[in-house]
Design a protein around this motif. Structure first.
Motif, short mmCIF file in Angstrom:
data_model
loop_
_atom_site.label_atom_id
_atom_site.label_comp_id
_atom_site.label_asym_id
_atom_site.label_seq_id
_atom_site.Cartn_x
_atom_site.Cartn_y
_atom_site.Cartn_z
N ASP A 10 12.04 -7.55 -11.44
CA ASP A 10 12.37 -6.42 -12.30
C ASP A 10 11.73 -6.53 -13.67
N PHE A 11 11.13 -7.67 -13.99
CA PHE A 11 10.58 -7.85 -15.32
C PHE A 11 9.35 -6.95 -15.52
N PRO A 12 9.10 -6.53 -16.77
CA PRO A 12 7.99 -5.61 -17.03
C PRO A 12 6.63 -6.13 -16.57
N ASP A 13 6.46 -7.45 -16.49
CA ASP A 13 5.20 -8.05 -16.07
C ASP A 13 4.74 -7.51 -14.71
N PHE A 14 5.68 -7.06 -13.88
CA PHE A 14 5.35 -6.63 -12.51
C PHE A 14 5.41 -5.12 -12.31
N ALA A 15 5.76 -4.38 -13.33
CA ALA A 15 6.07 -2.96 -13.16
C ALA A 15 4.92 -2.16 -12.57
N GLU A 16 3.70 -2.51 -12.94
CA GLU A 16 2.55 -1.69 -12.54
C GLU A 16 2.07 -1.97 -11.12
N GLU A 17 2.44 -3.11 -10.55
CA GLU A 17 1.91 -3.44 -9.21
C GLU A 17 2.92 -4.19 -8.35
N ARG A 18 4.16 -3.79 -8.43
CA ARG A 18 5.21 -4.50 -7.71
C ARG A 18 4.95 -4.53 -6.21
N ALA A 19 4.57 -3.39 -5.65
CA ALA A 19 4.33 -3.31 -4.20
C ALA A 19 3.19 -4.23 -3.79
N ALA A 20 2.14 -4.29 -4.59
CA ALA A 20 0.99 -5.15 -4.27
C ALA A 20 1.37 -6.62 -4.35
N ILE A 21 2.21 -6.97 -5.31
CA ILE A 21 2.65 -8.36 -5.46
C ILE A 21 3.47 -8.80 -4.25
N ILE A 22 4.36 -7.93 -3.80
CA ILE A 22 5.17 -8.24 -2.63
C ILE A 22 4.30 -8.35 -1.38
N ALA A 23 3.30 -7.48 -1.28
CA ALA A 23 2.38 -7.55 -0.15
C ALA A 23 1.58 -8.85 -0.16
N ARG A 24 1.14 -9.28 -1.34
CA ARG A 24 0.41 -10.55 -1.43
C ARG A 24 1.30 -11.72 -1.04
#
Length: 264
Positions: A10-24
């Motif tokens: 939920d931190f702002p660091d991930f706001a722009e690409e949360r879905a991509a981070i989870i996919a990675r």
């Protein structure tokens, strides 16, 4: 399969690409992630992420940094919010004497409320402890005397005595990217002596990226690098350390459904 037992999606660091981070993360074999609450007042936004992404689950709780501003959070409220099927843990809560962002008495009161919620729900308490080993051990001893509760010492970087106390009281110990740092010989020695059935791995993302990403933003996929070093520390293969830490995770996080591939 690997599990990131502690991250902050939920931190702002991930706001722009949360879905991509989870996919990675999934591409790296990380099939489950627990995004950890630091403020009960922001719990709805954490729950929204867990509801949006199948591999993501969450906790509910108040970080010791925020204990002063959330003194009205009760054990009853934590128990009520934990009923949601995506909530698999209480916390993170505990003591932080390094930053001292909240009064120490407020931290202790909040911590004990969280312990009571863990005891009542049977959900594991995610414990944050920094520069507070003696007080942490004393509270754990005292509260366990009132009735056992499941818990994990997250992002462990404390002294050997606290690890031993945690294990003695039935707790688990989770290691982050700090384990991979060149100067963490003492921490690796502690990890080597933790019983294998009490070990977990985590990222604490976006913080504490492991080698070779140190200094960059951390993300759940990188838990594989911490697991690799933990395996080397124990003298086991990457597959074996993945199996050990994943089995331990599901033993502790009993509400978390196991993927079908693991017999869930």
């Amino acid at each position: 399969m690997l599990v990131d037992s502690h991250c902050h999606l939920d931190f702002p660091d991930f706001a722009e690409e949360r879905a991509a981070i989870i996919a990675r993360a999934q591409a790296a074999g990380v099939e489950r992630m627990v995004t950890i609450s630091t403020r009960v007042k922001r719990f709805p936004s954490i729950l929204e992420i867990a509801e949006q992404f199948d591999p993501v689950f969450c906790s509910v709780g108040t970080h010791p940094h925020n204990a002063g501003e959330e003194q009205d959070v009760t054990t009853e409220e934590l128990v009520r919010l934990s009923v949601h099927p995506k909530v698999v843990a209480i916390g993170e809560a505990g003591l932080d004497y390094f930053y001292d962002k909240a009064p120490r008495d407020a931290q202790a009161r909040s911590f004990r409320n969280h312990i009571a919620a863990a005891r009542e729900t049977g959900l594991p308490l995610v414990i944050h402890s920094r520069d507070a080993d003696a007080d942490m051990a004393a509270i754990l001893e005292e509260e366990t005397g009132k009735g056992a509760f499941p818990f994990i010492l997250h992002c462990f970087s404390s002294g050997r005595a606290l690890a031993e106390t945690g294990v003695k009281l039935g707790g688990y110990v989770s290691f982050s990217g700090i384990l991979t740092f060149k100067k963490s010989e003492e921490l690796r020695a502690i990890a080597a002596d933790v019983p294998r059935d009490r070990l977990l791995v985590e990222t604490d993302a976006p913080y504490l990226a492991p080698i070779p990403f140190r200094g960059k933003r951390n993300e759940p996929a990188y838990v594989a690098h911490t697991a690799k070093i933990l395996g080397e520390t124990l003298g086991v293969s990457e597959d074996e350390i993945a199996a050990i830490t994943t089995d331990n995770f599901f033993r502790l996080f009993t509400k978390m459904p196991r993927p079908a591939a693991l017999g869930g």
